[in-house]
Design a protein around this motif. Structure first.
Motif, mmCIF file in Angstrom:
data_model
loop_
_atom_site.group_PDB
_atom_site.id
_atom_site.type_symbol
_atom_site.label_atom_id
_atom_site.label_comp_id
_atom_site.label_asym_id
_atom_site.label_seq_id
_atom_site.Cartn_x
_atom_site.Cartn_y
_atom_site.Cartn_z
ATOM 1 N N GLY A 43 1.009 -1.313 -0.042
ATOM 2 C CA GLY A 43 0.051 -0.169 -0.048
ATOM 3 C C GLY A 43 0.710 1.195 0.105
ATOM 4 O O GLY A 43 0.754 2.050 -0.677
ATOM 5 N N SER A 44 1.699 1.325 0.880
ATOM 6 C CA SER A 44 2.605 2.429 0.879
ATOM 7 C C SER A 44 3.459 2.637 -0.563
ATOM 8 O O SER A 44 3.615 3.723 -0.858
ATOM 9 N N VAL A 45 4.016 1.556 -1.106
ATOM 10 C CA VAL A 45 4.904 1.484 -2.260
ATOM 11 C C VAL A 45 3.808 2.286 -3.431
ATOM 12 O O VAL A 45 3.941 2.975 -4.063
ATOM 13 N N VAL A 46 2.464 1.763 -3.369
ATOM 14 C CA VAL A 46 1.456 2.204 -4.489
ATOM 15 C C VAL A 46 1.133 3.603 -4.040
ATOM 16 O O VAL A 46 1.203 4.477 -5.100
ATOM 17 N N GLY A 47 1.276 4.074 -2.951
ATOM 18 C CA GLY A 47 0.766 5.261 -2.499
ATOM 19 C C GLY A 47 1.874 6.263 -2.923
ATOM 20 O O GLY A 47 1.740 7.502 -3.534
ATOM 21 N N ARG A 48 3.242 5.792 -2.507
ATOM 22 C CA ARG A 48 4.464 6.604 -3.066
ATOM 23 C C ARG A 48 4.448 6.838 -4.412
ATOM 24 O O ARG A 48 4.835 7.852 -4.797
ATOM 25 N N LEU A 49 4.300 5.805 -5.234
ATOM 26 C CA LEU A 49 4.290 5.529 -6.752
ATOM 27 C C LEU A 49 3.095 6.847 -7.198
ATOM 28 O O LEU A 49 3.587 7.686 -8.000
ATOM 29 N N LEU A 50 2.117 6.585 -6.553
ATOM 30 C CA LEU A 50 1.118 7.720 -7.102
ATOM 31 C C LEU A 50 1.399 9.235 -6.883
ATOM 32 O O LEU A 50 1.252 10.190 -7.585
ATOM 33 N N ALA A 51 1.872 9.460 -5.589
ATOM 34 C CA ALA A 51 2.639 10.754 -5.158
ATOM 35 C C ALA A 51 3.595 11.030 -6.192
ATOM 36 O O ALA A 51 3.559 12.356 -6.628
ATOM 37 N N ALA A 52 4.659 10.318 -6.576
ATOM 38 C CA ALA A 52 5.518 10.607 -7.440
ATOM 39 C C ALA A 52 4.913 10.966 -8.893
ATOM 40 O O ALA A 52 5.613 11.999 -9.488
ATOM 41 N N LEU A 53 4.015 10.516 -8.958
ATOM 42 C CA LEU A 53 3.199 10.714 -10.467
ATOM 43 C C LEU A 53 2.262 11.948 -10.202
ATOM 44 O O LEU A 53 1.849 12.480 -11.297
ATOM 45 N N GLY A 54 2.406 12.504 -9.159
ATOM 46 C CA GLY A 54 1.478 13.853 -9.020
ATOM 47 C C GLY A 54 -0.128 13.578 -9.005
ATOM 48 O O GLY A 54 -0.633 14.672 -8.975
ATOM 49 N N ARG A 55 -0.406 12.649 -8.417
ATOM 50 C CA ARG A 55 -1.684 12.157 -8.374
ATOM 51 C C ARG A 55 -2.339 12.751 -7.100
ATOM 52 O O ARG A 55 -1.403 12.900 -6.053
ATOM 53 N N PRO A 56 -3.482 13.019 -7.169
ATOM 54 C CA PRO A 56 -4.253 13.806 -5.953
ATOM 55 C C PRO A 56 -4.155 12.795 -4.899
ATOM 56 O O PRO A 56 -4.067 11.563 -4.727
ATOM 57 N N ARG A 57 -4.077 13.453 -3.549
ATOM 58 C CA ARG A 57 -4.144 12.715 -2.332
ATOM 59 C C ARG A 57 -5.306 11.872 -2.112
ATOM 60 O O ARG A 57 -4.873 10.699 -1.473
ATOM 61 N N ILE A 58 -6.380 11.993 -2.484
ATOM 62 C CA ILE A 58 -7.514 11.126 -2.337
ATOM 63 C C ILE A 58 -7.282 10.014 -3.234
ATOM 64 O O ILE A 58 -7.405 8.760 -2.651
ATOM 65 N N GLU A 59 -6.763 9.927 -4.525
ATOM 66 C CA GLU A 59 -6.315 8.668 -5.203
ATOM 67 C C GLU A 59 -5.219 7.939 -4.410
ATOM 68 O O GLU A 59 -5.289 6.792 -4.402
ATOM 69 N N GLU A 75 -5.283 2.074 0.706
ATOM 70 C CA GLU A 75 -6.268 1.549 1.383
ATOM 71 C C GLU A 75 -6.687 0.390 0.846
ATOM 72 O O GLU A 75 -6.763 -0.812 1.121
ATOM 73 N N LEU A 76 -6.974 0.359 -0.698
ATOM 74 C CA LEU A 76 -7.407 -0.901 -1.498
ATOM 75 C C LEU A 76 -6.463 -1.915 -1.504
ATOM 76 O O LEU A 76 -6.623 -3.017 -1.310
ATOM 77 N N VAL A 77 -5.208 -1.551 -1.896
ATOM 78 C CA VAL A 77 -3.935 -2.235 -2.056
ATOM 79 C C VAL A 77 -3.647 -2.972 -0.452
ATOM 80 O O VAL A 77 -3.463 -4.219 -0.338
ATOM 81 N N THR A 78 -3.775 -2.052 0.501
ATOM 82 C CA THR A 78 -3.611 -2.928 1.832
ATOM 83 C C THR A 78 -4.600 -3.917 2.133
ATOM 84 O O THR A 78 -4.486 -4.791 2.997
ATOM 85 N N ARG A 79 -6.153 -3.770 1.601
ATOM 86 C CA ARG A 79 -7.168 -4.788 2.106
ATOM 87 C C ARG A 79 -7.436 -5.916 1.075
ATOM 88 O O ARG A 79 -8.056 -6.827 1.292
#
Length: 177
Positions: free
Chosen positions: A72-88, A94-98
């Motif tokens: 989940g953290s990796v996916v979150g960091r990847l999306l952050a690096a891609l400049g995606r909004p925080r809600i995404e 959360e989805l990947v974590t569950r």
């Protein structure tokens, strides 16, 4: 891990590499990763050890709850690096974590491949084998027989490593011969 176990493991590694086993292990690794990736791993880790490989392998084998969080953290960091909004980022994390992850033969194969590669990199890189994190972890958690099984398996089809190592990740309580 005792000094005698470490010395024994270093001798086994030396015999294996001297007998051409190092080339065989590299060939097996190349069935699962590109030549570029393998060469970069070997070159970048020479003399630096394999602690990151050992830590990831142990996390996979233990099936720790944190593995979901790690993905989940990796996916979150990847999306952050891609400049995606925080809600995404939050939703994806959360989805990947569950969502259930594939704990089974593939995960055990990845973990055992990481351990075999780490031991190979440490040995061929001239590291003091007593400092090899993959070797230490394998001996500490699984003992000398499993160390031998891993090295023998690393010379053959890596897809057979989980069964050779009697990994419960295949199916708890089930051991193939």
């Amino acid at each position: 891990m005792s000094r005698a176990e470490t010395d024994y493991a270093a001798r086994v590694c030396a015999e294996l590499v001297t007998a051409g086993g190092g080339d065989t292990i590299a060939a097996q690794a190349l069935r699962h990763v590109s030549e570029t990736t393998w060469n970069a791993l070997v070159e970048r880790h020479r003399g630096r050890g394999c602690e990151a490989l050992a830590n990831l392998a142990r996390a996979l084998l233990d099936g720790k709850k944190s593995l979901h969080g790690m993905f989940g953290s990796v996916v979150g960091r990847l999306l952050a690096a891609l400049g995606r909004p925080r809600i995404e980022q939050a939703f994806a994390r959360e989805l990947v974590t569950r969502v259930p992850l594939p704990f089974g033969q593939e995960v055990a194969l990845a973990a055992r491949g990481l351990q075999a590669a780490g031991i190979f990199v440490c040995f061929t890189g001239g590291a003091v084998m007593g400092d090899c994190a993959c070797l230490q972890d394998l001996l500490a958690h699984e003992g000398r027989a499993q160390f031998e099984n891993l090295l023998k398996g690393a010379l053959h089809d890596w897809a057979e490593l989980p069964a050779r190592m009697y990994d419960d990740a295949i199916a708890p309580g089930f051991h193939q011969l």
